[in-house]
Motif scaffolding. Structure first.
Motif, PDB file in Angstrom:
ATOM      1  N   UNK B 207       5.157  -5.302   1.556  1.00 31.01           N
ATOM      2  CA  UNK B 207       4.978  -4.053   1.048  1.00 31.01           C
ATOM      3  C   UNK B 207       4.145  -4.086  -0.302  1.00 31.01           C
ATOM      4  N   UNK B 208       3.361  -2.935  -0.417  1.00 31.87           N
ATOM      5  CA  UNK B 208       2.665  -2.654  -1.382  1.00 31.87           C
ATOM      6  C   UNK B 208       3.365  -2.870  -2.861  1.00 31.87           C
ATOM      7  N   UNK B 209       4.505  -2.197  -3.092  1.00 38.43           N
ATOM      8  CA  UNK B 209       4.866  -2.065  -4.509  1.00 38.43           C
ATOM      9  C   UNK B 209       5.871  -2.995  -4.506  1.00 38.43           C
ATOM     10  N   UNK B 210       6.809  -2.843  -5.693  1.00 37.41           N
ATOM     11  CA  UNK B 210       7.693  -3.819  -5.797  1.00 37.41           C
ATOM     12  C   UNK B 210       8.555  -3.961  -4.374  1.00 37.41           C
ATOM     13  N   UNK B 211       8.532  -5.363  -4.038  1.00 37.32           N
ATOM     14  CA  UNK B 211       9.212  -5.831  -3.011  1.00 37.32           C
ATOM     15  C   UNK B 211      10.712  -5.903  -3.172  1.00 37.32           C
ATOM     16  N   UNK B 212      11.293  -6.107  -4.252  1.00 37.46           N
ATOM     17  CA  UNK B 212      12.551  -6.327  -4.526  1.00 37.46           C
ATOM     18  C   UNK B 212      13.327  -5.053  -4.419  1.00 37.46           C
ATOM     19  N   UNK B 213      12.747  -3.944  -4.697  1.00 34.73           N
ATOM     20  CA  UNK B 213      13.309  -2.956  -4.447  1.00 34.73           C
ATOM     21  C   UNK B 213      13.767  -2.566  -2.927  1.00 34.73           C
ATOM     22  N   UNK B 214      12.978  -3.261  -1.962  1.00 35.07           N
ATOM     23  CA  UNK B 214      13.578  -3.048  -0.677  1.00 35.07           C
ATOM     24  C   UNK B 214      14.572  -4.052  -0.333  1.00 35.07           C
ATOM     25  N   UNK B 215      14.572  -5.127  -1.072  1.00 33.50           N
ATOM     26  CA  UNK B 215      15.491  -6.018  -0.326  1.00 33.50           C
ATOM     27  C   UNK B 215      17.001  -5.674  -0.220  1.00 33.50           C
ATOM     28  N   UNK B 216      17.581  -5.003  -0.929  1.00 28.25           N
ATOM     29  CA  UNK B 216      18.957  -4.378  -0.566  1.00 28.25           C
ATOM     30  C   UNK B 216      19.023  -3.715   0.932  1.00 28.25           C
ATOM     31  N   UNK B 217      17.819  -2.889   0.832  1.00 30.31           N
ATOM     32  CA  UNK B 217      17.962  -2.191   2.218  1.00 30.31           C
ATOM     33  C   UNK B 217      17.910  -3.015   3.293  1.00 30.31           C
ATOM     34  N   UNK B 218      16.983  -3.952   3.217  1.00 29.42           N
ATOM     35  CA  UNK B 218      16.696  -4.882   4.370  1.00 29.42           C
ATOM     36  C   UNK B 218      18.063  -5.691   4.564  1.00 29.42           C
ATOM     37  N   UNK B 219      18.605  -6.161   3.531  1.00 28.16           N
ATOM     38  CA  UNK B 219      19.871  -6.873   3.681  1.00 28.16           C
ATOM     39  C   UNK B 219      20.993  -6.081   4.525  1.00 28.16           C
ATOM     40  N   UNK B 220      21.040  -4.744   4.241  1.00 27.05           N
ATOM     41  CA  UNK B 220      21.908  -4.043   4.742  1.00 27.05           C
ATOM     42  C   UNK B 220      21.503  -3.721   6.244  1.00 27.05           C
ATOM     43  N   UNK B 221      20.195  -3.415   6.595  1.00 24.98           N
ATOM     44  CA  UNK B 221      19.912  -3.515   7.868  1.00 24.98           C
ATOM     45  C   UNK B 221      20.264  -4.579   8.926  1.00 24.98           C
ATOM     46  N   UNK B 222      20.163  -5.857   8.163  1.00 26.93           N
ATOM     47  CA  UNK B 222      20.561  -6.981   8.869  1.00 26.93           C
ATOM     48  C   UNK B 222      21.748  -6.953   9.244  1.00 26.93           C
ATOM     49  N   UNK B 223      22.743  -6.650   8.072  1.00 23.55           N
ATOM     50  CA  UNK B 223      24.158  -6.666   8.096  1.00 23.55           C
ATOM     51  C   UNK B 223      24.666  -5.632   9.259  1.00 23.55           C
ATOM     52  N   UNK B 224      24.148  -4.390   9.255  1.00 21.55           N
ATOM     53  CA  UNK B 224      24.433  -3.521  10.385  1.00 21.55           C
ATOM     54  C   UNK B 224      24.070  -4.200  11.681  1.00 21.55           C
ATOM     55  N   UNK B 225      22.961  -4.730  11.742  1.00 22.76           N
ATOM     56  CA  UNK B 225      22.556  -5.165  13.199  1.00 22.76           C
ATOM     57  C   UNK B 225      23.439  -6.224  13.582  1.00 22.76           C
ATOM     58  N   UNK B 226      23.960  -7.012  12.628  1.00 21.94           N
ATOM     59  CA  UNK B 226      24.885  -8.065  12.849  1.00 21.94           C
ATOM     60  C   UNK B 226      26.332  -7.521  13.342  1.00 21.94           C
TER      61      UNK B 226
END
Lengths: 342, 342
Positions: B207-226
């Motif tokens: 991602x362009x901007x700060x990728x760390x901002x995205x991490x919690x969101x991605x983690x949550x997506x994973x968790x939900x998928x799981x």
DNA sequence: ATTAGCACTCTTGCTTTTTGAGTGCTAAAA
DNA sequence: TTTTAGCACTCAAAAAGCAAGAGTGCTAAT
């Protein structure tokens, strides 16, 4: 009311604590060994006899030791019990147990109940955050098929409910638009308790095109708003009750009582103190006459928002459980406050 | 394998059915009255004795009547039992019970399990529709506060999961935009099982901007998928088990076993037939050695999608329960198919 | 292949005995 | 007045005994 002699207090306290530990009636000799008092067993017997007469102790049968009566437990909880800090171990367990659900209030409460129940071997009933002023923050309608969509409703206390609903006609952009119009004007910002079937129907009728298309959606909104109220009660760890031999087969009846859900809100709401202990027959329901309930409120952003209650046999370890409950409501309140208010 | 004489079949069948009805061992005289055979009780005794020797019957003790052995039940289910239609009454109950949840697959399965359990006085475990090919249809991120948002995930089988998540930084429009970019390119349309932590991390890094901002969101997506996978198992009516005196106190152990959840998927998956009956010790788990399990698969849009299983005492009324299970899986499959495919 | 008859086995339910923990009371001691 | 030793008494729980009844298995006759 505190008219007991020091020695009587010592004896009562020892009986309660030992009985909580072993579940067996306590005799005069055992008590002597326990307290290390330097009198004879006959003296102890006299004291116990008086405590019985006063109603603090009772005996299962003539030739058995004494067990605490309900009044005995009450006196113990009110006057004798030490006001401990929570065990280090319990604190760790609680923190570890609930941290994974930190961000999501509803899951947090459920998880907290589960952890507390496991820790104390009691059943836990709790209410998700809510209280009087739950307002609806956001509604989304996500199309799923031509005839169906997922309705998602989010409230101010961070709770989300969803429901798939089917339409009679096709889900056009126009319908979506009109739906959002109604939502914006009549629903968002309102308390969930204000959403009624009639108010929704009139709202649906005010629409340009076919109002019948809107009806199933409005009905679903109602249902969700309603279910916000109903589903606030969460029951956790109820199977722990079976591990107490105190209940015997009565555990089954109690279990079924708890699983009915309906009476539970009466059990844990309506307390005034921040933490309350209800012992045995003090309970409203006959089914709880052999149980004690420990309820504590938690508050979100400074106002009471829900409560967490533990149900276990009267012979539960008040002295260690109460601090745990106190601690849990405290931390849970803080966590939710943090999650919701940005 | 069907080497039993007609008379033996009649006797075995009568023993099984009567025992299912009363729970009492059956003696020779009673059997005679039951079947109306025109032979003497001694003859019946001889036959029963042979059936015992062959392993189809057993006696609790020398001077008691006979009860079916596991092999006896097996023979009965495979060869003797009549292949009935579902009772009119049961059919009505099922239809009435599940109609309210028609539109929402997950609720429908839960409700169906509850109804079936109630009807049969068994515990019901079922899997929500899913199977190999659950793909992610839609993801929404609904802002709740400045630092938190509700993540909603919808799959092709009509199941929706949500989770509140907190960000470390402020939730700006830019972040939202980038989030939806990632979602559209890397997640939508993919099978839920493909969503892994690493794939999400690389996506976030692109991602362009700060990728760390995205991490919690991605983690949550994973968790939900799981959690789509994990939470597919639904348990209903498990407290019904307490109503069977067959289990005695063993009911508690069984109950706790079921409430562990983890082993359950092994219990009801892995069958090949559309409907399977597993009797007593045939079960994989020791805890089920006194239980029988009836599992049936339901299919959505022509492909196997989940299953519904009933657990009850070996002495359950196979002849009437099996048609109910068959009927329920049938109708549930049809309803979900209808709800999902438009 | 059936059947009547009979001895034998075991559970079940009931009563009886035994045991032991624990009390309450009385009379003496502090 | 309080405490204590001593002893008789009570009662539940465990163990033992007993009678009734259901049901079997075997044998010998049909």
């Amino acid at each position: 009311m505190s008219e007991l002699s020091e020695r009587k207090k010592l004896i009562l306290s020892a009986v309660v604590e030992q009985y909580i530990k072993t579940g067996e009636p306590i005799g005069s000799k055992e008590l002597l060994a326990l307290t290390g008092m330097s009198v004879s067993s006959a003296t102890v017997r006299n004291e116990m006899s008086e405590l019985s007469a006063m109603g603090y102790l009772e005996q299962p049968h003539t030739s058995a030791g004494r067990v605490p009566s309900q009044k005995g437990y009450r006196y113990y909880v009110d006057n004798l019990m030490k006001d401990r800090e929570i065990d280090e171990l319990n604190r760790r367990m609680i923190e570890a147990g609930i941290s994974s659900a930190a961000g999501d209030p509803e899951r947090l409460i459920a998880q907290a109940g589960e952890v507390l129940a496991e820790l104390t071997k009691c059943a836990c009933i709790s209410t998700a955050p809510g209280g009087d002023a739950v307002i609806i923050r956001k509604i989304e309608l996500v199309p799923v098929g031509i005839h169906s969509a997922m309705l998602v409703l989010l409230t101010s206390n961070g709770i989300l409910k969803s429901r798939l609903c089917r339409l009679d006609c096709e889900l056009t952009v126009k319908i979506l638009e009109e739906f959002y119009n109604i939502v914006d004007s009549c629903i968002i910002g309102k308390p969930a308790s204000d959403i009624s079937v009639v108010s929704m129907q009139t709202a649906a009728a005010s629409v340009d095109s076919d109002p019948f298309a809107m009806l199933p959606l409005m009905a679903a909104v109602c249902e969700l708003a309603r279910s916000m109220e109903d589903s606030r009660i969460i029951l956790g760890g109820s199977s722990n009750l079976f591990s107490h031999k105190d209940y015997g087969v009565g555990a089954i009846e109690l279990f079924e009582f708890l699983n009915k859900r309906e009476p539970l809100s009466a059990v844990i709401s309506g307390i005034k103190e921040p933490l309350d202990v209800i012992i045995g027959k003090e309970n409203l329901y006959r089914q709880l006459e052999n149980s004690s309930v420990i309820v504590a409120k938690y508050s979100v952003g400074g106002r009471d928002s829900g409560s967490i209650g533990l149900i276990g046999p009267t012979r539960m370890d008040y002295e260690s459980i109460i601090p745990s409950v106190k601690y849990l409501t405290d931390i849970v309140g803080r966590m939710i406050t943090q999650a919701i208010e940005e």
